[in-house]
Design an enzyme around this catalytic site. Structure first.
Site, PDB file in Angstrom:
ATOM      1  N   CYS A   1     -37.013  -3.187 -18.804  1.00 37.15           N
ATOM      2  CA  CYS A   1     -36.140  -4.360 -18.857  1.00 37.15           C
ATOM      3  C   CYS A   1     -35.254  -4.513 -17.632  1.00 37.15           C
ATOM      4  O   CYS A   1     -34.435  -5.431 -17.575  1.00 37.15           O
ATOM      5  CB  CYS A   1     -35.249  -4.275 -20.097  1.00 37.15           C
ATOM      6  SG  CYS A   1     -34.172  -2.809 -20.122  1.00 37.15           S
ATOM      7  N   GLN A   2     -35.404  -3.652 -16.634  1.00 42.73           N
ATOM      8  CA  GLN A   2     -34.439  -3.648 -15.536  1.00 42.73           C
ATOM      9  C   GLN A   2     -34.385  -4.982 -14.799  1.00 42.73           C
ATOM     10  O   GLN A   2     -33.337  -5.372 -14.277  1.00 42.73           O
ATOM     11  CB  GLN A   2     -34.773  -2.526 -14.550  1.00 42.73           C
ATOM     12  CG  GLN A   2     -34.478  -1.133 -15.085  1.00 42.73           C
ATOM     13  CD  GLN A   2     -35.622  -0.552 -15.905  1.00 42.73           C
ATOM     14  OE1 GLN A   2     -36.548  -1.265 -16.269  1.00 42.73           O
ATOM     15  NE2 GLN A   2     -35.569   0.734 -16.185  1.00 42.73           N
TER      16      GLN A   2
END
Length: 413
Positions: free
Chosen positions: A98-99
């Site tokens: 999800c970065q």
């Protein structure tokens, strides 16, 4: 307790088939084993590119389950079916990186990790499981990429997605995540979000006003630190309010930081909380409970921060930081999101409510819902990453029970 024993205790030995689940981007396997422990599924396949995550998993669970250390783009539906070895694959689980969209990151639209969302749904289309569950950061709920994926699955799956908070499901941590649940149309079941299990009327510490308050639907977003919706007006938030149709008062109270970790103090002589009993083991002190090596100057500055408060300017070397940096937890409050940098008090509200240090790996693991018999190996920094990246195991169990209850007629038939 082993997953087999937990499965029998859960009363799900009535399944007429050995239903299997697979988890991609699995990390320590917390979601898959939450489904095994709480709902009787068998873990058939795991995947990640993090060698340390696989080593941690295998140190705890052994090497029986196939765990491929490969890029998910090389994983096919047939690979997962082969790993199931004849067992029907009931569910696909996954938490794509999800970065690229995380509020804690750069939110880079061109981050190549964003494309891994497509691979999760590619595998859903190839396997066609009875259900799938995906987790990601809150902002994914409003992303066009998710809408496109849902539309592509619409001929075969009924779906629900929204942003939920771990604290509403019995975790002592305000952790917001997008949850996507899909059921194959052959099940004839419409997925819904799991109803909140916790709230209550017991006073809880409000970090915004820095006082104890009674939880109410009106105060809920402030107490849970509801994240703003990116690109929306400031007052728009990812709220849990709509999920508390009957209010909070009839539910068990929110689990607090003190209830989760106070028994880890070496001089603790009281009674374990219900939450601690659920996670603790007979061992006198669990593994991974070692203080970080803070320097004397930092310790002195930590000592200036009062319980549940933000730091005075002197505690931050006369520098201004965002509101949670160098802030201290309150024993009667909720923890904020446990990240992969909880050793650093400048990265969030990670100061122990009483001691002049940041949270230990074990304390953070407790706040994440890991049982004490799950241990973390090798370097402390690697342990921290596994804990912070994990989906809370106890939250996974809540979702697993909800899914298995909704699909019970199909699974037991």
């Amino acid at each position: 307790m082993s997953d087999d024993a937990a499965r029998q205790r859960a009363g799900h030995d009535s399944w007429t088939k050995p239903w299997a689940v697979a988890e991609v981007f699995a990390g320590a396997g917390s979601v898959a084993h939450g489904f095994a422990r709480a709902a009787g599924f068998e873990v058939a396949y795991l995947n990640d590119i993090d060698e340390y995550a696989r080593r941690t998993y295998q140190a705890n669970y052994g090497t029986t389950v196939r765990y491929d250390l490969v890029d998910v783009r090389s994983v096919t539906g047939q690979v997962i079916k082969d790993a199931a070895d004849g067992r029907p694959v009931a569910g696909l689980l996954g938490c794509p990186p999800c970065q690229g969209w995380s509020a804690a990151g750069q939110r880079a639209a061109n981050d190549p990790r964003n494309l891994l969302l497509d691979d999760f749904f590619r595998l859903v289309a190839e396997i066609k499981p009875l259900f799938f569950v995906m987790e990601n950061v809150p902002s994914v709920a409003d992303r066009a990429e998710l809408a496109v994926a849902m539309a592509a699955l619409a001929p075969d799956y009924r779906t629900w997605h929204g942003v939920l908070n771990a604290a509403s499901y019995g975790l002592p941590q305000s952790r917001q995540r997008t949850i996507v649940i899909g059921y194959h149309k052959d099940t004839e079941v419409q997925p819904t979000p799991p109803p909140p299990t916790h709230g209550g009327s017991r006073l809880i510490w409000d970090y915004r006003t820095e006082r104890l308050v009674e939880p109410t639907v009106e105060r809920l977003d402030a107490l849970l630190g509801a994240a703003p919706r990116f690109g929306a007006p400031k007052h728009k938030q990812y709220s849990m309010r709509e999920h508390y149709g009957d209010g909070l008062g009839g539910l068990p109270p929110f689990v607090t930081v003190g209830e989760a970790i106070r028994d880890l103090a070496p001089d603790f002589a009281g009674r374990l909380s219900a939450y601690a009993k659920r996670l603790s083991t007979p061992r006198s002190m669990p593994r991974n409970h070692h203080a970080w090596g803070h320097g004397p100057s930092l310790v002195d500055r930590m000592a200036m921060v009062k319980e549940g408060r933000r730091p005075p300017i002197e505690a931050t070397n006369n520098r201004r930081y965002y509101s949670q940096a160098y802030a201290r937890l309150h024993r009667r409050g909720l923890a904020r999101t446990i990240t992969t940098n909880f050793h650093n008090p400048g990265c969030g509200r990670f100061l122990h409510y009483q001691l002049h240090r940041s949270l230990t790996v074990r304390e953070a693991a407790r706040l994440q819902g890991f049982r004490d018999d799950f241990f973390f190996i090798d370097h402390h920094g690697w342990q921290e990453r596994i804990v912070g990246n994990a989906f809370p195991p106890l939250w996974a169990e809540v979702i697993a029970r909800h899914v298995s209850d909704q699909l019970h007629a199909v699974l037991a038939g």
